[in-house]
Every structure is written in structure tokens, then in C-alpha cells.
Write an enzyme that holds these catalytic residues in place. Structure first.
Site, mmCIF file in Angstrom:
data_model
loop_
_atom_site.group_PDB
_atom_site.id
_atom_site.type_symbol
_atom_site.label_atom_id
_atom_site.label_comp_id
_atom_site.label_asym_id
_atom_site.label_seq_id
_atom_site.Cartn_x
_atom_site.Cartn_y
_atom_site.Cartn_z
ATOM 1 C CE LYS A 186 106.699 -27.281 90.542
ATOM 2 N NZ LYS A 186 105.425 -27.455 89.793
ATOM 3 C CG ASP A 191 106.630 -24.936 85.052
ATOM 4 O OD1 ASP A 191 107.216 -25.397 84.046
ATOM 5 O OD2 ASP A 191 105.586 -25.424 85.526
ATOM 6 C CE LYS A 212 103.579 -23.910 83.227
ATOM 7 N NZ LYS A 212 102.410 -24.786 83.435
ATOM 8 C CG ASP A 239 103.829 -27.468 81.966
ATOM 9 O OD1 ASP A 239 104.578 -26.983 82.851
ATOM 10 O OD2 ASP A 239 102.768 -26.930 81.584
ATOM 11 C CD GLU A 272 107.438 -28.212 86.362
ATOM 12 O OE1 GLU A 272 106.606 -28.499 85.487
ATOM 13 O OE2 GLU A 272 107.173 -27.448 87.315
ATOM 14 N NE ARG A 298 103.138 -34.465 88.070
ATOM 15 C CZ ARG A 298 101.881 -34.525 87.654
ATOM 16 N NH1 ARG A 298 101.386 -35.629 87.152
ATOM 17 N NH2 ARG A 298 101.098 -33.452 87.764
HETATM 18 N N1 BES Z 1 103.595 -25.307 87.996
HETATM 19 C C1 BES Z 1 102.531 -25.934 87.302
HETATM 20 C C2 BES Z 1 101.208 -25.927 88.069
HETATM 21 C C3 BES Z 1 100.592 -24.590 88.359
HETATM 22 C C4 BES Z 1 99.488 -24.151 87.650
HETATM 23 C C5 BES Z 1 101.059 -23.807 89.406
HETATM 24 C C6 BES Z 1 98.898 -22.949 87.958
HETATM 25 C C7 BES Z 1 100.474 -22.589 89.710
HETATM 26 C C8 BES Z 1 99.394 -22.170 88.994
HETATM 27 C C9 BES Z 1 102.908 -27.390 87.015
HETATM 28 O O1 BES Z 1 104.248 -27.637 86.834
HETATM 29 C C10 BES Z 1 102.234 -27.761 85.748
HETATM 30 O O2 BES Z 1 102.563 -27.202 84.744
HETATM 31 N N2 BES Z 1 101.312 -28.710 85.832
HETATM 32 C C11 BES Z 1 100.608 -29.158 84.697
HETATM 33 C C12 BES Z 1 100.555 -30.672 84.761
HETATM 34 C C13 BES Z 1 100.035 -31.304 83.522
HETATM 35 C C14 BES Z 1 101.018 -31.152 82.382
HETATM 36 C C15 BES Z 1 99.785 -32.769 83.823
HETATM 37 C C16 BES Z 1 99.208 -28.573 84.741
HETATM 38 O O3 BES Z 1 98.632 -28.500 85.824
HETATM 39 O O4 BES Z 1 98.705 -28.181 83.704
HETATM 40 ZN ZN ZN Z 2 105.547 -26.349 87.747
HETATM 41 MN MN MN Z 3 104.867 -27.331 84.841
#
Ligand code: BES
Ligand code: ZN
Ligand code: MN
Length: 506
Positions: A271, A276, A283, A353, A355, A357
């Protein structure tokens, strides 16, 4: 970076600014580990008493500095704790961690020698490699953006000589060379992750991957936004649409000079979200800066390709690396959008968010077109991974035998990993009325929902593993072992070990 050498000369014939020795802890408490006898003798056997006075325990994390007042061949001793040995003596990772702590204590020194490869008695290739990796990985610093030259006292030790039984031994020198290649690759991954996102964005990231690849003899192809559109990479384009910096897909191909006819082939996917923000599903502000690390999977896979080429592994490996910046704007993709991916499948976006996947879907579909035997994907995919497993243990999902092989590989090299299931009810929670499925589930099991989404894009017959490194990729706390503050450079060593183990098992 610190340079390393091997020596089998007697201690009194070696000049250095410091000497690193190992401490252990057993039922009787603190013990000096093998290799430290000579220096202890020159100090009249007073070393243990002095260390006890300083509060040494021999446990992991101990790192004490002692001056020798002109009584020994080195002016400074750095004594590091390894803890208690296992049934087969000290493990490679115990040595690697202790060497990492020592490397930080050696900052600012020009030269040092260490007995850490001898803590089990004889110095074998495993411990020579572990000591070397620990020193190089633990001494890593990232100073590219400091406007003044870093204080000499903070810069990594110049040269470390590892004491071994026989220095002019092919196995020993090969172990040192391999450890150097591994450490250099991990440093490349760390540098990418530590770099700020105003300078590391899809186009610049792809150009850097190309430059590194060329130097290593790896073929690199970069798909820009026009070719992404022509190729049907709807996921990469959707996520990248909110940023003025357009997305890229990088393909790196390593072809070995000699391959057995039956050798398996590998696909790597990582990835590469260079920042992000969450996009329209923005966020919260606090700690959003951490999301510069959202390309750690891509960094690890680029570094792994360079390492595979440096070590000349006898298998073909193709990396497919999607790069995009996830920002909100008038052009951004939005909740309720339906995205069509490279393989024709569709997903309803319920949260922009989620994103990672969405870009990985295209990349995995593309990678499977090459018909690899094995596919390893790694990503900072979910906050749920951190909730479930913390900051030092990656979650591994995929086809069960290969998932378990990758998990075992991670633990073997000291990069924590734990196998996770892909339960049916988590997948059915991602059903969509409009598209083939949604990009999020209903809340619980978020790490597993991420795994399920990716599984939709893995072709039949491909053994695959998804390694969620949201927590382990970045160390926001104090340095420990060979992990500095900032980027950890995982799971580069896991990838190498997993490929080597899969070759052996194939
Ligand atoms: N990049 C984040 C995940 C992440 C969280 C990486 C903490 C490093 C540290 C990912 O893109 C994300 O935002 N995931 C969301 C998914 C949710 C919206 C289903 C998450 O984990 O909150
Ligand atoms: Zn992310
Ligand atoms: Mn994200």
C-alpha cells in the site's frame, strides 16, 4: 551507515574507542556472557561487581556504559543485557536487539568492537548476522531535514568490528555481507516512510522506486494516470482523484539469472498512500501527521525487491505498488460512489477513509494476471489491527498454509506476527445493495473486513497472505532494541524469510 568488519585477533591487539559485551540473567542473577572474559581479566575480574553497583540485571533493555580508567585496551565498555537463554542458547533476535541498544549507546564513537556474536560460545553465522544487523539497524538515524549538521555525538558509530572464531571464513564473511544487504534494504524502507509527504507523493515516490530499481538491476515500469485510465484501474484513480498529485502504479520485475524449472514465482503488493487524510470521510486532526506512514507497505515491498536482487534469489518476483494521496477536494471520490476495478468487480464506497483496500484491489488483480504461485501483500490497512494486536505485532490473513508460513517467518526474524481468521460473517456484513460489496463492514472485526475485501481480488490458485502493519510500521515511542523512533522498516525481513522458506517448501 555504520561499516562492519570481522576479526579473530586477540583483544589486546585490537584498538577501538569502545567494546560491546553481552550480559545475561540466570537464576543467580547477572552473568557475563562468553567473549567478555578477556576484558574482565584486564580489569582484575572486577567487571560484575562494577556492573552490579551500576544496577545491571542482565535483562533485556540493560545498556550500561563503564569507563576503564586506562586499565584495559579500550577506554569504554558498553554492557548490554540479553536476558535468559532459551534451550538452544541465546536466539538471533536476542543478539540483534542487544546489538541495537548498543549501537545507540555507541553514537558519536569512531570505532568499536563487540563480542556479541560469541554469546553462545562458538560464533556461528546466525549470530554474526544478528549482531551485524542489530548494530546497523539500531544505529539508524534520519537527519535529511535538519538544517544544521547533526551533532557528532548523535551520529552512528563509524565502524564496528565483530569478534569471531575465524574471520577469514567463507560462512562468516557471507553472513556479514547478507546482514549488510538486509540492513541497507531496511534503511531504504525507513527513509521512505520518514520522508515528509510534501516531498514524497505518488510521482516522486515512483521516480525514486525507478532510480533504486535501476541501480539494483530490477526492471521498473511506472503507469501514470493516463495509463491507469486505459488499464481500468478504477480504484487507484478514485482514491487519487482528490489530490492534485496524480496517482501511479509501479511495477518492479526481478528476473534471476538462473532459475530451476520448478521454481515458484512470487508477487509482492504494498500500500502506497503517501498521505491519508481520510478524504471526504476526513480523519480527526490530532495525530493526522502519522498518516505520512501510510505508504509503509509500498516502502517495504520496494526495499524487498532491492534486497531480493542484491541477494540474487533464484526466483522471479514482480512487485505491483499502487501510489496515491487521499485528500478531500472538489475532485475527490465520495461516500456512495461505486468504483469499478481492474478485474471488473465493483465496490460501493461507504467510507473514503477505507482507501487502502481500494487501491490494493486493483494492484492485487493486476498482480494475479502474472499467475504467481504466491502473493504477499502488506499495508498499514486498519486501525483495528492496532486495537487487536498493538504496535509490535502484525496481523496476517490469507490462505491458511501460506498465512501460517508468513506468520512463522515474521516470528523467526523477530518481526512480530500473528495469524488471523477471515470469518464468513465479517464478509457478509460487507454486502452492498448496489455494488458487488461495500468497502467497509459493520464495525467489529475491522482488520478482518480489510482482509476479506482484498481476498475478493486474489485469483483462484494463488496462495496469498495479507500482512496488516498499521501498528508495527512506525514507532512513535522511545527507541527499543534495533527499532528507532519513527519508521521501523517492517516487514522487509519477514518478506525475505517467507520467500526463502516458501522456496524451500515448494
Ligand atoms: N491508514 C489507515 C489505517 C491506519 C490506522 C494506519 C492507524 C496506521 C495507523 C486506513 O486507511 C484507515 O483509515 N482505516 C480505517 C478504516 C475504516 C474507515 C473502516 C480505520 O482503520 O479506521
Ligand atoms: Zn490509509
Ligand atoms: Mn484511511
Amino acid at each position: 551507515m555504520t561499516t562492519l568488519a570481522l576479526s579473530d585477533r586477540r583483544l589486546d591487539r585490537l584498538k577501538a574507542d569502545a567494546m560491546v559485551i553481552g550480559l545475561g540473567s540466570n537464576d543467580d542473577g547477572l552473568v557475563l556472557l562468553p567473549g567478555a572474559e578477556a576484558i574482565d581479566e584486564s580489569l582484575g575480574g572486577a567487571l560484575v561487581a562494577a556492573l552490579l553497583t551500576l544496577g545491571a540485571t542482565g535483562k533485556q533493555g540493560d545498556c550500561l556504559k563503564l569507563v576503564t580508567f586506562g586499565q584495559a585496551s579500550v577506554p569504554l565498555i558498553v554492557a548490554v543485557g540479553l536476558g535468559s537463554p532459551g534451550t538452544d542458547g541465546y536466539t538471533a533476535d536476542q543478539v540483534r536487539r542487544a546489538a541495537g541498544c548498543a549501537a545507540r549507546a555507541l553514537s558519536g564513537q569512531a570505532t568499536a568492537i563487540t563480542t556479541l556474536a560469541g554469546v553462545n560460545g562458538d560464533t556461528d553465522a546466525q549470530l554474526i548476522g544478528a549482531a551485524a544487523e542489530g548494530i546497523m539497524l539500531g544505529g539508524y538515524t534520519y537527519t535529511a531535514y535538519k538544517s544544521t549538521a547533526p551533532d557528532a555525538a548523535l551520529s552512528p558509530v563509524g565502524k564496528v568490528t565483530i569478534l569471531v572464531d575465524r574471520a577469514r571464513n567463507q560462512v562468516a564473511t557471507a553472513a556479514l555481507k547478507r546482514a549488510t544487504s538486509i540492513s541497507e534494504a531496511v534503511a531504504v524502507a525507513r527513509d521512505f516512510v520518514n520522508m515528509p509527504p510534501n516531498d514524497l507523493y505518488p510521482e516522486s515516490f515512483a521516480l525514486k522506486a525507478r532510480a533504486f530499481g535501476r541501480e539494483a538491476g530490477v526492471r521498473v515500469e511506472v503507469l501514470d494516470e493516463k495509463r491507469l485510465l486505459a488499464g481500468g484501474f478504477g480504484g487507484v484513480l478514485a482514491v487519487g482523484s482528490g489530490s492534485e498529485r496524480k496517482p501511479r502504479l509501479v511495477r518492479m520485475t526481478y528476473t534471476p539469472t538462473k532459475t530451476a524449472r520448478s521454481a515458484p514465482t512470487f508477487a509482492l503488493v504494498g500500500k502506497g498512500i503517501t498521505f491519508d487524510s481520510g478524504g471526504i470521510s476526513l480523519k480527526p486532526g490530532p495525530k493526522m501527521d502519522l498518516m505520512k506512514t501510510d505508504m509503509a507497505g509500498a516502502a517495504a515491498m520496494i526495499a524487498s525487491m532491492l534486497l531480493i536482487a542484491a541477494l540474487q534469489l533464484p526466483v522471479k518476483v514482480i512487485a505491483t505498488i499502487p501510489m496515491a494521496e487521499n485528500l478531500p477536494s472538489g475532485g475527490a471520490y465520495r461516500p456512495a460512489d461505486v468504483v469499478t476495478f481492474r478485474n471488473g468487480k465493483t465496490a460501493e464506497i461507504l467510507n473514503t477513509d477505507a482507501e487502502g483496500r481500494v487501491v490494493l484491489a486493483d494492484a492485487i488483480a493486476r498482480a494475479c494476471e502474472d499467475k504467481p504461485d504466491y502473493l504477499i501483500e502488506t499495508s498499514t490497512l486498519t486501525g483495528a489491527q492496532v486495537v487487536a494486536l498493538g504496535n509490535r505485532t502484525a496481523g496476517v490473513m490469507g490462505s491458511v498454509p501460506f498465512r501460517d508460513l508468513v506468520t512463522a517467518a515474521g516470528n523467526a526474524v523477530g518481526e512480530g506476527a500473528w495469524a488471523m481468521p477471515l470469518p464468513d460473517e465479517v464478509r457478509s456484513a460487507m454486502d452492498s445493495a448496489t455494488a458487488d460489496f461495500a468497502n467497509i463492514g459493520d464495525g467489529p472485526g475491522g482488520m478482518l473486513a480489510g482482509g476479506h475485501f482484498l481476498q475478493e481480488f486474489v485469483a483462484d490458485g494463488v496462495q496469498w497472505a495479507h500482512v496488516d502493519i498499521a501498528g508495527p510500521s512506525y514507532n512513535s515511542g522511545a527507541p527499543y532494541g534495533y527499532t528507532p523512533k519513527g519508521a521501523a522498516g517492517v516487514p522487509v525481513r519477514t518478506i525475505l524469510r517467507a520467500i526463502e522458506d516458501a522456496i524451500a517448501a515448494h
